[in-house]
Scaffold this motif. Structure first.
Motif, PDB file in Angstrom:
ATOM      1  N   UNK A 100      -5.215 -15.103  24.628  1.00 23.50           N
ATOM      2  CA  UNK A 100      -5.665 -14.490  25.663  1.00 23.50           C
ATOM      3  C   UNK A 100      -6.039 -13.152  25.549  1.00 23.50           C
ATOM      4  N   UNK A 101      -6.838 -12.486  26.449  1.00 22.21           N
ATOM      5  CA  UNK A 101      -7.242 -11.013  26.180  1.00 22.21           C
ATOM      6  C   UNK A 101      -6.148 -10.342  26.514  1.00 22.21           C
ATOM      7  N   UNK A 102      -5.273 -10.443  27.206  1.00 22.50           N
ATOM      8  CA  UNK A 102      -3.834  -9.599  27.190  1.00 22.50           C
ATOM      9  C   UNK A 102      -3.042  -9.809  25.925  1.00 22.50           C
ATOM     10  N   UNK A 103      -2.823 -10.891  25.314  1.00 24.32           N
ATOM     11  CA  UNK A 103      -1.994 -11.088  24.200  1.00 24.32           C
ATOM     12  C   UNK A 103      -2.687 -10.154  23.046  1.00 24.32           C
ATOM     13  N   UNK A 104      -4.054 -10.585  23.071  1.00 22.94           N
ATOM     14  CA  UNK A 104      -4.811  -9.839  21.864  1.00 22.94           C
ATOM     15  C   UNK A 104      -4.797  -8.293  22.036  1.00 22.94           C
ATOM     16  N   UNK A 105      -4.899  -7.744  22.942  1.00 23.72           N
ATOM     17  CA  UNK A 105      -4.829  -6.392  23.217  1.00 23.72           C
ATOM     18  C   UNK A 105      -3.534  -5.791  22.967  1.00 23.72           C
ATOM     19  N   UNK A 106      -2.561  -6.464  23.568  1.00 24.92           N
ATOM     20  CA  UNK A 106      -1.150  -6.114  23.404  1.00 24.92           C
ATOM     21  C   UNK A 106      -0.707  -6.101  21.952  1.00 24.92           C
ATOM     22  N   UNK A 107      -0.854  -7.200  21.492  1.00 21.18           N
ATOM     23  CA  UNK A 107      -0.602  -7.452  19.978  1.00 21.18           C
ATOM     24  C   UNK A 107      -1.218  -6.526  19.189  1.00 21.18           C
ATOM     25  N   UNK A 108      -2.168  -6.280  19.255  1.00 25.23           N
ATOM     26  CA  UNK A 108      -3.031  -5.313  18.301  1.00 25.23           C
ATOM     27  C   UNK A 108      -2.304  -4.141  18.570  1.00 25.23           C
ATOM     28  N   UNK A 109      -2.123  -3.342  19.791  1.00 26.75           N
ATOM     29  CA  UNK A 109      -1.456  -2.230  19.911  1.00 26.75           C
ATOM     30  C   UNK A 109      -0.093  -2.290  19.066  1.00 26.75           C
ATOM     31  N   UNK A 110       0.878  -3.295  19.470  1.00 28.94           N
ATOM     32  CA  UNK A 110       2.165  -3.528  18.651  1.00 28.94           C
ATOM     33  C   UNK A 110       1.820  -3.423  17.108  1.00 28.94           C
ATOM     34  N   UNK A 111       0.991  -4.067  16.581  1.00 27.31           N
ATOM     35  CA  UNK A 111       0.809  -4.043  15.062  1.00 27.31           C
ATOM     36  C   UNK A 111       0.359  -2.853  14.575  1.00 27.31           C
ATOM     37  N   UNK A 112      -0.426  -1.942  15.470  1.00 26.69           N
ATOM     38  CA  UNK A 112      -0.805  -0.656  14.922  1.00 26.69           C
ATOM     39  C   UNK A 112       0.396   0.174  14.620  1.00 26.69           C
ATOM     40  N   UNK A 113       1.288   0.135  15.786  1.00 26.65           N
ATOM     41  CA  UNK A 113       2.532   0.922  15.967  1.00 26.65           C
ATOM     42  C   UNK A 113       3.454   0.507  14.672  1.00 26.65           C
ATOM     43  N   UNK A 114       3.686  -0.780  14.575  1.00 19.51           N
ATOM     44  CA  UNK A 114       4.326  -1.037  13.218  1.00 19.51           C
ATOM     45  C   UNK A 114       3.792  -0.688  11.952  1.00 19.51           C
ATOM     46  N   UNK A 115       2.377  -0.683  11.848  1.00 16.48           N
ATOM     47  CA  UNK A 115       1.883  -0.580  10.490  1.00 16.48           C
ATOM     48  C   UNK A 115       1.621   1.191  10.382  1.00 16.48           C
ATOM     49  N   UNK A 116       1.825   1.702  11.682  1.00 22.59           N
ATOM     50  CA  UNK A 116       1.529   3.179  11.529  1.00 22.59           C
ATOM     51  C   UNK A 116       0.281   3.644  11.190  1.00 22.59           C
ATOM     52  N   UNK A 117      -0.671   2.802  11.352  1.00 24.93           N
ATOM     53  CA  UNK A 117      -2.060   3.149  11.480  1.00 24.93           C
ATOM     54  C   UNK A 117      -2.791   3.263  12.420  1.00 24.93           C
ATOM     55  N   UNK A 118      -4.167   3.925  12.614  1.00 25.89           N
ATOM     56  CA  UNK A 118      -4.883   3.921  13.569  1.00 25.89           C
ATOM     57  C   UNK A 118      -5.860   2.646  13.867  1.00 25.89           C
ATOM     58  N   UNK A 119      -6.109   1.964  12.779  1.00 27.61           N
ATOM     59  CA  UNK A 119      -7.090   0.858  12.579  1.00 27.61           C
ATOM     60  C   UNK A 119      -6.521  -0.389  11.785  1.00 27.61           C
ATOM     61  N   UNK A 120      -6.772  -1.249  12.085  1.00 28.36           N
ATOM     62  CA  UNK A 120      -6.758  -2.723  11.295  1.00 28.36           C
ATOM     63  C   UNK A 120      -7.854  -3.107  10.903  1.00 28.36           C
ATOM     64  N   UNK A 121      -8.180  -3.123   9.416  1.00 27.24           N
ATOM     65  CA  UNK A 121      -9.366  -3.780   8.729  1.00 27.24           C
ATOM     66  C   UNK A 121     -10.019  -4.940   8.999  1.00 27.24           C
ATOM     67  N   UNK A 122      -9.097  -5.847   9.091  1.00 29.21           N
ATOM     68  CA  UNK A 122      -9.381  -7.429   9.403  1.00 29.21           C
ATOM     69  C   UNK A 122      -8.626  -8.005  10.393  1.00 29.21           C
ATOM     70  N   UNK A 123      -8.667  -8.162  11.581  1.00 29.38           N
ATOM     71  CA  UNK A 123      -7.690  -8.810  12.595  1.00 29.38           C
ATOM     72  C   UNK A 123      -7.884 -10.075  12.722  1.00 29.38           C
ATOM     73  N   UNK A 124      -7.011 -11.123  12.430  1.00 31.77           N
ATOM     74  CA  UNK A 124      -7.342 -12.407  12.080  1.00 31.77           C
ATOM     75  C   UNK A 124      -6.707 -13.108  13.128  1.00 31.77           C
ATOM     76  N   UNK A 125      -7.469 -14.185  13.806  1.00 32.59           N
ATOM     77  CA  UNK A 125      -6.560 -14.960  14.736  1.00 32.59           C
ATOM     78  C   UNK A 125      -5.776 -16.097  14.011  1.00 32.59           C
ATOM     79  N   UNK A 126      -4.711 -16.076  14.059  1.00 37.53           N
ATOM     80  CA  UNK A 126      -3.757 -16.927  13.133  1.00 37.53           C
ATOM     81  C   UNK A 126      -3.927 -18.306  13.483  1.00 37.53           C
ATOM     82  N   UNK A 127      -4.308 -18.799  14.665  1.00 43.73           N
ATOM     83  CA  UNK A 127      -4.613 -20.232  14.806  1.00 43.73           C
ATOM     84  C   UNK A 127      -5.418 -20.245  15.843  1.00 43.73           C
ATOM     85  N   UNK A 128      -6.169 -21.197  15.958  1.00 42.83           N
ATOM     86  CA  UNK A 128      -6.939 -21.625  17.288  1.00 42.83           C
ATOM     87  C   UNK A 128      -6.503 -21.741  18.442  1.00 42.83           C
TER      88      UNK A 128
END
Length: 328
Positions: A100-128
């Motif tokens: 969902x758009x909600x989860x994609x955006x929220x999960x990206x924000x959370x991954x950025x915080x955990x990774x301590x970076x401003x950007x993700x180079x390749x953001x992959x959908x884990x499963x269809x």
């Protein structure tokens, strides 16, 4: 180290990628940092993780491990290509999984915080996620790209027709769409040759291969069991497959020995030799595992060996893409 472009993009990545699924539970953080140091020193610039990795400790742990490694030397962030994933459940909430758009955006924000970076180079959908319309998925991904939080979007574990439908929807939005597909592929698991690999090549996707040794099955499992050194290959996917393919694996190890080659090198080199494969993901637990995998980059398998491998591990049907492989 050999580097190549990721699909139709200008992004250059190493032909071996450092998979981090073992970080947390199998590889503790200090050793994980040493492994990433060693991989980068040897020219491996693609680090692959996922928001759920580290689940043996807690979900998100592995991204934090990678993030602390990046923070120790900020210049590293410009040296590496960080790929992570979204879609698998991160919690018990109704909207804590999927595309969902909600989860994609929220999960990206959370991954950025955990990774301590401003950007993700390749953001992959884990499963269809076939409950989410592509218009919704691309709206969220395009937003993240426009915000500079994601550079490229990839898929993982997609079917060939999922790649086609994703790209058709992206084209309607004038979006770049998918740039990579990550799938399981090995001598034992050759079904991607039917439709996944042809679709990836047709749409200009780089192909990232996970489990090129089928969980260690093709890494000399029988020899390791005899010496008591089998760890990963003595459990999970490899152990189950060994019950079914025991005689074939024994013949495979003999064949490798006859050519004076390590089974892990042969299995990885075979994957890297396949048309359309960009990189093979390795999941090392020691620096020696990394050095062993690097040997596959220098290993040109002779035609006699390749032919014998096709006999031991035959392709589906007549070989090649569907539907021709089914025709008699």
């Amino acid at each position: 180290m050999i580097h190549t472009q990721l699909g139709r993009t200008g992004l250059r990545v190493s032909r071996l990628a450092l998979g981090t699924v073992n970080f947390g539970g199998r590889v503790e953080e200090p050793e994980a940092h040493r492994l990433m140091d060693h991989a980068l020193e040897r020219g491996i610039n693609l680090i692959d993780t996922a928001n759920t990795y580290g689940w043996r400790v807690y979900k998100g742990h592995t991204e934090e491990v990678v993030g602390r490694w990046l923070d120790k030397a900020p210049a590293r962030r410009d040296q590496v290509v960080v790929a992570t994933k979204v879609g698998d459940p991160m919690g018990e909430g109704l909207n804590d999984h999927g595309l969902s758009a909600r989860n994609i955006v929220a999960a990206c924000e959370a991954s950025l915080r955990r990774l301590g970076t401003d950007w993700i180079d390749v953001y992959q959908m884990h499963h269809i996620d076939r409950s989410a319309a592509w218009e919704e998925v691309w709206q969220a991904m395009d937003l993240l790209v426009a915000q500079g939080k994601v550079r490229y979007v990839g898929s993982s574990n997609f079917a060939g027709w999922d790649i086609a439908s994703a790209q058709a929807a992206a084209q309607r939005r004038n979006s770049l769409g998918l740039v990579s597909e990550q799938c399981a592929y090995s001598l034992v698991t050759r079904y991607p040759e039917l439709e996944i690999m042809p679709a990836a090549q047709a749409y200009g996707l780089g192909l990232l291969v996970w489990s090129p040794l089928h969980g260690g099955l093709l890494g000399g499992v029988l020899r390791k069991k005899r010496t008591g050194s089998a760890v990963k290959s003595a459990q999970g996917r490899a152990a189950a497959a060994l019950e079914e393919h025991g005689d074939t694996v024994e013949a495979y190890e003999r064949l490798c020995a006859d050519h004076g080659l390590d089974p892990a090198v042969v299995g990885t080199a075979w994957v890297l030799s396949r048309p359309g494969v960009t990189a093979a993901l390795i999941g090392p637990r020691t620096q020696e595992h990394i050095d062993g995998a690097l040997e596959a980059l220098e290993c040109a398998l002779p035609e006699s060996l390749l032919s014998r491998l096709d006999v031991l591990f035959p392709p589906v049907g007549r070989g090649g893409p569907a539907p021709d492989c089914w025709l008699t």
